[in-house]
Design a protein around this motif. Structure first.
Motif, PDB file in Angstrom:
ATOM      1  N   ILE A  91       5.158  -5.744  -3.159  1.00  0.00           N
ATOM      2  CA  ILE A  91       6.506  -5.205  -2.977  1.00  0.00           C
ATOM      3  C   ILE A  91       7.502  -6.326  -3.234  1.00  0.00           C
ATOM      4  N   PRO A  92       8.468  -6.137  -4.126  1.00  0.00           N
ATOM      5  CA  PRO A  92       9.459  -7.191  -4.397  1.00  0.00           C
ATOM      6  C   PRO A  92      10.180  -7.615  -3.119  1.00  0.00           C
ATOM      7  N   LEU A  93      10.412  -8.905  -2.997  1.00  0.00           N
ATOM      8  CA  LEU A  93      11.062  -9.448  -1.809  1.00  0.00           C
ATOM      9  C   LEU A  93      12.560  -9.181  -1.828  1.00  0.00           C
ATOM     10  N   ILE A  94      13.109  -8.979  -0.646  1.00  0.00           N
ATOM     11  CA  ILE A  94      14.551  -8.865  -0.461  1.00  0.00           C
ATOM     12  C   ILE A  94      14.955  -9.967   0.509  1.00  0.00           C
ATOM     13  N   GLU A  95      15.951 -10.745   0.148  1.00  0.00           N
ATOM     14  CA  GLU A  95      16.346 -11.892   0.959  1.00  0.00           C
ATOM     15  C   GLU A  95      16.716 -11.471   2.377  1.00  0.00           C
ATOM     16  N   ARG A  96      16.178 -12.223   3.360  1.00  0.00           N
ATOM     17  CA  ARG A  96      16.428 -12.037   4.794  1.00  0.00           C
ATOM     18  C   ARG A  96      15.865 -10.728   5.328  1.00  0.00           C
ATOM     19  N   VAL A  97      14.956 -10.107   4.578  1.00  0.00           N
ATOM     20  CA  VAL A  97      14.313  -8.868   5.019  1.00  0.00           C
ATOM     21  C   VAL A  97      12.807  -9.092   5.027  1.00  0.00           C
ATOM     22  N   SER A  98      12.149  -8.636   6.080  1.00  0.00           N
ATOM     23  CA  SER A  98      10.695  -8.758   6.170  1.00  0.00           C
ATOM     24  C   SER A  98      10.055  -7.379   6.127  1.00  0.00           C
ATOM     25  N   ILE A  99       8.808  -7.353   5.693  1.00  0.00           N
ATOM     26  CA  ILE A  99       8.051  -6.106   5.628  1.00  0.00           C
ATOM     27  C   ILE A  99       7.229  -5.987   6.902  1.00  0.00           C
ATOM     28  N   ARG A 100       7.539  -4.986   7.713  1.00  0.00           N
ATOM     29  CA  ARG A 100       6.835  -4.803   8.981  1.00  0.00           C
ATOM     30  C   ARG A 100       5.540  -4.009   8.800  1.00  0.00           C
ATOM     31  N   GLY A 101       5.488  -3.192   7.764  1.00  0.00           N
ATOM     32  CA  GLY A 101       4.278  -2.402   7.568  1.00  0.00           C
ATOM     33  C   GLY A 101       4.307  -1.682   6.239  1.00  0.00           C
ATOM     34  N   ALA A 102       3.127  -1.378   5.726  1.00  0.00           N
ATOM     35  CA  ALA A 102       2.990  -0.614   4.486  1.00  0.00           C
ATOM     36  C   ALA A 102       1.718   0.211   4.587  1.00  0.00           C
ATOM     37  N   GLN A 103       1.811   1.482   4.213  1.00  0.00           N
ATOM     38  CA  GLN A 103       0.665   2.371   4.339  1.00  0.00           C
ATOM     39  C   GLN A 103       0.597   3.319   3.140  1.00  0.00           C
ATOM     40  N   PRO A 104      -0.512   3.330   2.399  1.00  0.00           N
ATOM     41  CA  PRO A 104      -1.618   2.366   2.496  1.00  0.00           C
ATOM     42  C   PRO A 104      -1.223   1.051   1.834  1.00  0.00           C
ATOM     43  N   ARG A 105      -1.827  -0.033   2.236  1.00  0.00           N
ATOM     44  CA  ARG A 105      -1.525  -1.327   1.619  1.00  0.00           C
ATOM     45  C   ARG A 105      -2.503  -1.639   0.491  1.00  0.00           C
ATOM     46  N   THR A 106      -3.701  -1.067   0.574  1.00  0.00           N
ATOM     47  CA  THR A 106      -4.688  -1.274  -0.482  1.00  0.00           C
ATOM     48  C   THR A 106      -5.019   0.063  -1.133  1.00  0.00           C
ATOM     49  N   PHE A 107      -5.416  -0.020  -2.392  1.00  0.00           N
ATOM     50  CA  PHE A 107      -5.719   1.176  -3.175  1.00  0.00           C
ATOM     51  C   PHE A 107      -7.103   1.030  -3.799  1.00  0.00           C
ATOM     52  N   LYS A 108      -7.798   2.155  -3.868  1.00  0.00           N
ATOM     53  CA  LYS A 108      -9.105   2.192  -4.523  1.00  0.00           C
ATOM     54  C   LYS A 108      -8.886   2.504  -5.999  1.00  0.00           C
ATOM     55  N   ILE A 109      -9.300   1.583  -6.850  1.00  0.00           N
ATOM     56  CA  ILE A 109      -9.090   1.700  -8.294  1.00  0.00           C
ATOM     57  C   ILE A 109     -10.439   1.953  -8.962  1.00  0.00           C
ATOM     58  N   THR A 110     -10.512   3.003  -9.766  1.00  0.00           N
ATOM     59  CA  THR A 110     -11.731   3.306 -10.519  1.00  0.00           C
ATOM     60  C   THR A 110     -11.437   3.175 -12.007  1.00  0.00           C
ATOM     61  N   LEU A 111     -12.168   2.293 -12.676  1.00  0.00           N
ATOM     62  CA  LEU A 111     -11.998   2.081 -14.113  1.00  0.00           C
ATOM     63  C   LEU A 111     -13.226   2.614 -14.842  1.00  0.00           C
ATOM     64  N   THR A 112     -12.990   3.504 -15.804  1.00  0.00           N
ATOM     65  CA  THR A 112     -14.084   4.079 -16.595  1.00  0.00           C
ATOM     66  C   THR A 112     -13.766   3.914 -18.073  1.00  0.00           C
ATOM     67  N   PRO A 113     -14.788   3.687 -18.925  1.00  0.00           N
ATOM     68  CA  PRO A 113     -14.539   3.480 -20.361  1.00  0.00           C
ATOM     69  C   PRO A 113     -13.918   4.716 -20.999  1.00  0.00           C
ATOM     70  N   ARG A 114     -12.990   4.471 -21.925  1.00  0.00           N
ATOM     71  CA  ARG A 114     -12.399   5.540 -22.718  1.00  0.00           C
ATOM     72  C   ARG A 114     -13.233   5.772 -23.965  1.00  0.00           C
TER      73      ARG A 114
END
Length: 273
Positions: A230-253
């Motif tokens: 997530i791009p940073l914003i000056e003087r602002v903190s990120i208290r939480g993010a949901q979901p923070r991780t993602f399941k990525i599936t890569l399959t040949p084209r």
């Protein structure tokens, strides 16, 4: 006494210790020459003056749950030092002693060594609250040849209440898709909670956040876990993010679709994992 014989004694006198030698009654004493050292080396330097900035040293994270440090200043903001040039050349700044705030509910207090504690009460309606505290200087880096014109300063803090705001269903961009691979994800949206000064949080919109996942590290087919950034914003903190991780599936084209692979997209320069 280093040594003694019937005819003489040898004594070492140490400057500053004010030694006393007792002479027996009816005895004569004669002082001989100084045997050692035969010379004493002195280093003589001209005293010079130097003005260095004073840097406030505070544990601001101790009250970050209730307030944001909007600004901090020192009065006066510099210190005049007088001493040998060889000593002053190594001193670029002087810090205050550590300011250790205490938090009880919405009240922040700043203990003072002199017992004159300062405190401020935080409320959502009050912004840019100012508090001025006495802070001793950390002069431990000064040697005994160097002196200064003060040992304490005033530190002025400006505080704003920390508020939170939640942004729901933010679309997540998946950048730098590997050529020749189909990308499947378990979610394409993100909910983010920010905390910071009210005047900044109120001005943040969904478009300021633009979360993304960088797929550049993943080149072969398979299942991966990636973290949204997530791009940073000056003087602002990120208290939480949901979901923070993602399941990525890569399959040949198929071969026919390889020429249509996504072009890599440059990343934002400042991000928070």
């Amino acid at each position: 006494v280093e040594s003694a014989t019937q005819d003489h004694i040898r004594v070492t006198l140490i400057p500053g210790l004010n030694p006393q030698i007792a002479i027996p009654r009816n005895q004569l004493i004669r002082f001989g020459p100084v045997l050692e050292p035969t010379s004493i080396a002195f280093k003589i330097e001209t005293l010079v003056s130097s003005t260095v900035p004073i840097v406030p040293f505070i544990e601001a994270d101790r009250f970050s749950d209730v307030a944001i440090l909007t600004s901090i200043s020192v009065i006066p903001d510099s210190l005049e030092l007088i001493g040998p040039r060889s000593s002053l050349d190594t001193i670029r700044s002087i810090k205050t002693a550590l300011i250790h705030p205490e938090v009880r509910g919405l009240q922040i207090s700043f203990p003072s060594e002199a017992g004159h504690n300062q405190s401020v009460s935080i409320s959502p309606e009050k912004r840019n609250l100012s508090v001025e505290i006495d802070a001793p200087l950390d002069l431990s880096r000064l040697d005994h040849h160097t002196r200064c014109d003060r040992d304490q300063v005033k530190v002025r803090l400006v505080l704003s209440p920390s508020v939170e705001k939640t942004f729901s269903s933010l679309p997540v961009r998946f950048l730098n898709r590997p050529p020749g691979l189909e990308v499947g994800v378990d979610s394409k949206e993100l909910t983010v909670t920010l905390a910071g000064p009210a005047e900044i949080i109120e001005s943040v919109s969904d478009s300021d956040l633009a979360p993304f996942v960088d797929l550049r590290p993943f080149r072969g087919g398979g299942v991966y876990t990636a973290t949204a950034e997530i791009p940073l914003i000056e003087r602002v903190s990120i208290r939480g993010a949901q979901p923070r991780t993602f399941k990525i599936t890569l399959t040949p084209r198929g071969r026919d679709s390889e020429s249509n692979a996504d072009t890599p997209v440059p990343l934002a320069p400042k991000t928070e994992p």
